[in-house]
Design an enzyme around this catalytic site. Structure first.
Site, mmCIF file in Angstrom:
data_model
loop_
_atom_site.group_PDB
_atom_site.id
_atom_site.type_symbol
_atom_site.label_atom_id
_atom_site.label_comp_id
_atom_site.label_asym_id
_atom_site.label_seq_id
_atom_site.Cartn_x
_atom_site.Cartn_y
_atom_site.Cartn_z
ATOM 1 N N ALA A 89 0.827 -1.217 0.000
ATOM 2 C CA ALA A 89 0.000 0.000 0.000
ATOM 3 C C ALA A 89 0.855 1.257 0.000
ATOM 4 O O ALA A 89 1.734 1.415 0.854
ATOM 5 C CB ALA A 89 -0.922 0.001 1.211
ATOM 6 N N GLY B 172 6.311 1.203 5.801
ATOM 7 C CA GLY B 172 7.223 0.257 5.162
ATOM 8 C C GLY B 172 7.333 0.476 3.664
ATOM 9 O O GLY B 172 8.423 0.442 3.092
ATOM 10 N N CYS B 173 6.196 0.702 3.019
ATOM 11 C CA CYS B 173 6.198 0.890 1.566
ATOM 12 C C CYS B 173 6.885 2.195 1.182
ATOM 13 O O CYS B 173 7.559 2.270 0.153
ATOM 14 C CB CYS B 173 4.773 0.834 1.026
ATOM 15 S SG CYS B 173 4.018 -0.792 1.279
ATOM 16 N N THR B 174 6.734 3.222 2.024
ATOM 17 C CA THR B 174 7.416 4.488 1.772
ATOM 18 C C THR B 174 8.921 4.292 1.901
ATOM 19 O O THR B 174 9.690 4.758 1.044
ATOM 20 C CB THR B 174 6.913 5.576 2.743
ATOM 21 O OG1 THR B 174 5.513 5.769 2.515
ATOM 22 C CG2 THR B 174 7.651 6.885 2.534
ATOM 23 N N ALA C 128 10.158 2.331 -1.203
ATOM 24 C CA ALA C 128 10.124 3.152 -2.423
ATOM 25 C C ALA C 128 11.221 4.213 -2.398
ATOM 26 O O ALA C 128 11.891 4.443 -3.418
ATOM 27 C CB ALA C 128 8.752 3.803 -2.581
#
Length: 158
Positions: A41, A46-48, A51
């Site tokens: 998401a 974590g995804c930030t 990325a």
């Protein structure tokens, strides 16, 4: 249990809408090595982190001949906000029906805080210039993953 890809398997082709209003097709990336990663998401911690690590490593990855594509089930509008907020400089694509994630084995049962849930399995694939899986990593950790991937691929930091 969903399919799991292994080195030597053909990478499932895809054509998905991207945050910039365009699209990304795996077939268009043939002839170069490509890193495709699946994240659960946009705009989550974590995804930030993952990325931004790819963004910060992009020069060294591209210098070694790799393209990078991130894929999540988020709608294009949410991904576009994520790209803008984090100044991401590589394509992020929307897979709302999770068909591409399923084809890569990146959607299925996983453990989240000790409970078994169904969702995107944080995964990374390195695809060679002919479209074959070179590296398939499932259940990767967001923090430190890009640095480990660069080490595994023999790529120095930029």
């Amino acid at each position: 249990m969903s399919v799991r890809l292994s080195p030597g398997d053909p990478a499932p082709d895809f054509s998905l809408a991207t945050a910039d209003g365009g699209s990304v097709c795996l077939a268009d990336l043939r002839g170069q090595r490509t890193i495709v990663y699946f994240y659960p998401a946009a705009s989550t911690p974590g995804c930030t982190k993952e990325a931004c690590d790819f963004r910060d490593s992009l020069a060294s990855l591209q210098g070694a001949g790799y393209a990078v594509v991130g894929i999540s089930p988020d709608p294009v509008a949410k991904i576009a906000r994520f790209v803008e907020a984090e100044a991401l400089t590589f394509p992020l694509a929307s897979d709302p029906d999770k068909a591409v994630a399923t084809a890569y084995g990146a959607y299925g049962e996983k453990k989240l805080y000790g409970k078994v849930v169904t969702g995107i399995i944080r995964s990374t694939f390195v695809i060679d210039a002919e479209g074959l899986i070179e590296v398939a990593q499932y259940n990767v950790r967001a923090t430190g993953h890009v640095a480990k991937l660069r080490r595994d691929l023999g790529i120095d930091a930029a």
